[in-house]
Design an enzyme around this catalytic site. Structure first.
Site: not given
Ligand code: NI
Length: 169
Positions: A45, A50, A92-93, A134-135, A138
């Site tokens: 995701g 991000q 998370c990236l 999660h997204e 963000h």
């Molecule tokens: Ni994330």
């Protein structure tokens, strides 16, 4: 085009993103780039902040390229229903190399617009439910570490500050 992933510490990750208003060629190109950037970073995701773009836009593919039908584009998503609970490790990236257990809804319905601007609803369970939450978080400027205890969150922040000082973040 593959964008570099913005890491924790960049303010773009902690402010609410702006709504998507133009459903045009530029948006389609941005979404294509977001999928490419997400795959390159080995994620399932990715939210636009991000990659440094403060727009309410996210892409998800929990099959990681195995199933073309699993590719989801969420513009202006809102969580409309949450059922049950699940607890599992989340990462998370933008906060690489950390993973912590987070409690999320087990079955979650998201309402969003597609690339054409049409509203739709999608219900997911387990990993997909987790990704929806999660997204969407963000896009509200919220990172998964905000769901941890203050103690755990501060520990992670301290480790990150150390990495920053060492030039390793
Ligand atoms: Ni994330």
């Amino acid at each position: 085009m593959i964008y570099p992933i913005v890491k924790y510490g960049n303010p773009v990750l902690e402010k609410p993103a702006e709504p998507v208003t133009n459903f045009d060629e530029d948006l389609a190109k941005l979404v294509e780039d977001m999928f490419e950037s997400m795959y390159a970073a080995h994620g399932v995701g990715l939210a636009a902040p991000q990659i440094g773009i403060s727009r309410r836009l996210a892409v998800i593919d929990i099959s990681f390229r195995k199933d073309a039908k699993a590719k989801l584009v969420l513009a202006n998503p809102q969580i409309v229903k949450v059922e049950g609970k699940q607890r599992g490790d989340e990462g998370c990236l933008s906060i690489p190399d950390f993973r912590e257990p987070v409690t999320r809804g087990q079955k979650v319905t998201v309402r969003a617009q597609n690339l054409q601007g049409e509203w739709f609803e999608e219900t997911g369970e387990e990993l997909l439910a987790r990704a929806f939450q999660h997204e969407t978080d963000h896009l509200n400027g919220k990172l998964y570490i905000s769901h941890l205890s203050a103690l755990k969150r501060d520990l992670i922040k301290r480790k990150i500050r150390k990495l920053m000082k060492a030039g390793e973040w």
